[in-house]
Design a protein around this motif. Structure first.
Motif, mmCIF file in Angstrom:
data_model
loop_
_atom_site.group_PDB
_atom_site.id
_atom_site.type_symbol
_atom_site.label_atom_id
_atom_site.label_comp_id
_atom_site.label_asym_id
_atom_site.label_seq_id
_atom_site.Cartn_x
_atom_site.Cartn_y
_atom_site.Cartn_z
ATOM 1 N N SER A 1 0.899 -0.973 0.071
ATOM 2 C CA SER A 1 -0.113 0.152 0.043
ATOM 3 C C SER A 1 0.822 1.211 0.122
ATOM 4 C CB SER A 1 -0.818 -0.067 1.297
ATOM 5 O OG SER A 1 -0.016 -0.004 2.403
ATOM 6 N N ILE A 2 0.333 2.415 -0.238
ATOM 7 C CA ILE A 2 1.033 3.637 -0.105
ATOM 8 C C ILE A 2 0.239 4.391 0.867
ATOM 9 C CG2 ILE A 2 1.146 5.849 -1.170
ATOM 10 C CD1 ILE A 2 0.626 4.434 -4.135
ATOM 11 N N LEU A 3 1.370 4.580 1.921
ATOM 12 C CA LEU A 3 0.863 5.441 3.085
ATOM 13 C C LEU A 3 0.951 6.902 2.625
ATOM 14 C CD1 LEU A 3 0.282 5.236 6.209
ATOM 15 C CD2 LEU A 3 2.649 5.653 6.596
ATOM 16 N N LEU B 1 2.551 1.968 9.474
ATOM 17 C CA LEU B 1 3.429 1.596 8.139
ATOM 18 C C LEU B 1 3.527 -0.013 7.753
ATOM 19 C CD1 LEU B 1 7.042 3.288 9.711
ATOM 20 C CD2 LEU B 1 5.893 3.651 7.453
ATOM 21 N N ALA B 2 2.423 -0.595 8.454
ATOM 22 C CA ALA B 2 2.401 -1.961 8.070
ATOM 23 C C ALA B 2 1.951 -2.102 6.745
ATOM 24 C CB ALA B 2 1.355 -2.561 9.102
ATOM 25 N N GLY B 3 2.773 -2.890 6.031
ATOM 26 C CA GLY B 3 2.198 -3.248 4.672
ATOM 27 C C GLY B 3 2.540 -1.983 3.394
ATOM 28 N N ALA B 4 3.102 -1.100 4.070
ATOM 29 C CA ALA B 4 3.567 0.204 2.932
ATOM 30 C C ALA B 4 4.705 -0.030 2.217
ATOM 31 C CB ALA B 4 3.378 1.414 3.672
ATOM 32 N N SER B 5 4.687 0.177 1.057
ATOM 33 C CA SER B 5 5.917 0.199 0.014
ATOM 34 C C SER B 5 6.370 1.381 -0.219
ATOM 35 C CB SER B 5 5.592 -0.654 -1.302
ATOM 36 O OG SER B 5 4.426 -0.170 -1.846
ATOM 37 N N ALA B 6 5.423 2.502 -0.121
ATOM 38 C CA ALA B 6 5.663 3.664 -0.221
ATOM 39 C C ALA B 6 5.003 4.898 0.460
ATOM 40 C CB ALA B 6 5.357 4.089 -1.932
ATOM 41 N N VAL B 7 5.590 5.968 0.765
ATOM 42 C CA VAL B 7 5.221 6.757 1.980
ATOM 43 C C VAL B 7 5.047 8.234 0.818
ATOM 44 C CG1 VAL B 7 5.622 8.035 3.953
ATOM 45 C CG2 VAL B 7 5.656 5.553 3.786
ATOM 46 N N TYR B 8 3.965 9.035 1.181
ATOM 47 C CA TYR B 8 3.961 10.437 0.877
ATOM 48 C C TYR B 8 4.225 11.145 2.450
ATOM 49 C CZ TYR B 8 1.994 15.033 -0.045
ATOM 50 O OH TYR B 8 1.513 16.429 -0.412
#
Ligand SMILES: NC(=O)c1ccc[n+]([C@@H]2O[C@H](COP(=O)([O-])OP(=O)(O)OC[C@H]3O[C@@H](n4cnc5c(N)ncnc54)[C@H](OP(=O)(O)O)[C@@H]3O)[C@@H](O)[C@H]2O)c1
Length: 276
Positions: A7-9, A55-62
């Motif tokens: 997911s994207i956080l 953050l769990a499961g996040a592959s990208a962060v804004y």
């Protein structure tokens, strides 16, 4: 789509850019986690226990910068350790020239540059939506926006353009180690911007030019903390000096189209009842 897909956080998912980014990404079928203190996913900078679950499961962060610069590097390290491979960090235009108006943004930029994973930095002008969703809305409703800005113009940028740029950067390759300056297509004085809003709404609204001393006194009288008043003072000094006044080409470089104009923003915000 399963909930454990990468997911994207989106940090500050309830804010002006985050909210639009969540909508934009979901419209293309992406799995998004909208995080903030009151958002769908609980994240609070001042409560580090909320970071890892967010953050769990996040592959990208804004990434939006914390106020406390000491937190940025820890968060980025935790994110990378938990599998994040890409950051798109929102920062402020003029951060190199204006000086210390946001230590948090300086620290967030440094943290993603050192992260060892993909990163892109967005340095933005003032958002158009500051007039309708933030600090300049109530003064407009009261008929008087007073700021320490004279003839130096500002190319206000639409928060939807920032969201569109961020969505592209979070989902397509080719932008690693890039810094994009984002603005609207033309610079306007605050007096002109206020006049456009007054005309669109039919409300009598004055723009009043303050001295920096008068502005500081007004902010303190409104109860803003002294450190916030100092930051605003530094930012406006940099704006008056013209560091943010020229339109930038970041929206066109990323999206291949011109940024939204302030006219369009005013028409849409007025139609949506922003100043009713
Ligand atoms: N506004 C501009 O013109 C402009 C221009 C350039 C750069 N920036 C930068 O963009 C960022 C966003 O600023 P903004 O003024 O536009 O605000 P915003 O994103 O419209 O609203 C602030 C967001 O941050 C969240 N938030 C506040 N405190 C938090 C905390 N302790 N932990 C987690 N989330 C928190 C809020 O959600 P909750 O209340 O749900 O927590 C909200 O979603 C800032 O770093 C700012 O410096 C802004």
């Amino acid at each position: 789509m399963t909930t454990d897909a990468p997911s994207i956080l989106v940090m500050a998912g309830t804010g002006k850019t985050g909210r639009r980014l969540v909508r934009t990404l979901r419209a293309t079928g992406r799995h998004v986690r909208a995080a903030s203190r009151s958002g769908e996913v609980r994240f609070d900078w001042s409560r580090p226990a909320t970071w890892q679950p967010a953050l769990a499961g996040a592959s990208a962060v804004y990434l939006l910068a914390p106020e406390d610069p000491a937190l940025a590097a820890d968060f980025v390290t935790q994110a990378v350790d938990s599998g994040v491979g890409r950051f798109v960090a929102l920062s402020g235009r003029g951060i190199d020239q204006i000086g210390d108006f946001s230590p948090g943004m300086v620290a967030a930029e440094e943290a993603v540059r050192k992260s060892g994973v993909q990163w892109t930095i967005l340095r933005s002008n003032n958002f158009s939506q500051n007039f309708s969703e933030d600090m300049w809305r109530q003064p407009l409703l009261d008929g008087r926006l007073a700021l320490p800005m004279g003839a130096t113009p500002e190319p206000f940028v639409d928060a939807q353009d920032i969201a569109d740029v961020a969505a592209t950067l979070l989902t397509s390759p080719g932008h690693h180690e890039q810094v994009y300056d984002l603005s609207g297509p033309r610079a306007l004085t605050f007096a002109a911007a206020v006049a456009m809003i007054a005309e669109a709404t039919g409300r009598p609204i004055r723009y009043v030019q303050l001295t920096p001393e008068q502005y500081r006194a007004e902010l303190l009288a409104e109860g803003l903390p002294p450190e916030v008043v100092t930051a605003m003072d530094v930012l406006f000094a940099g704006m008056r000096a013209g560091h943010l006044a020229e339109p930038a080409d970041g929206v066109r470089r990323v999206l291949g189209r011109d940024p939204l104009d302030f006219d369009t923003y005013v028409a849409r915000a007025a139609a949506a009842g922003a100043w009713s």
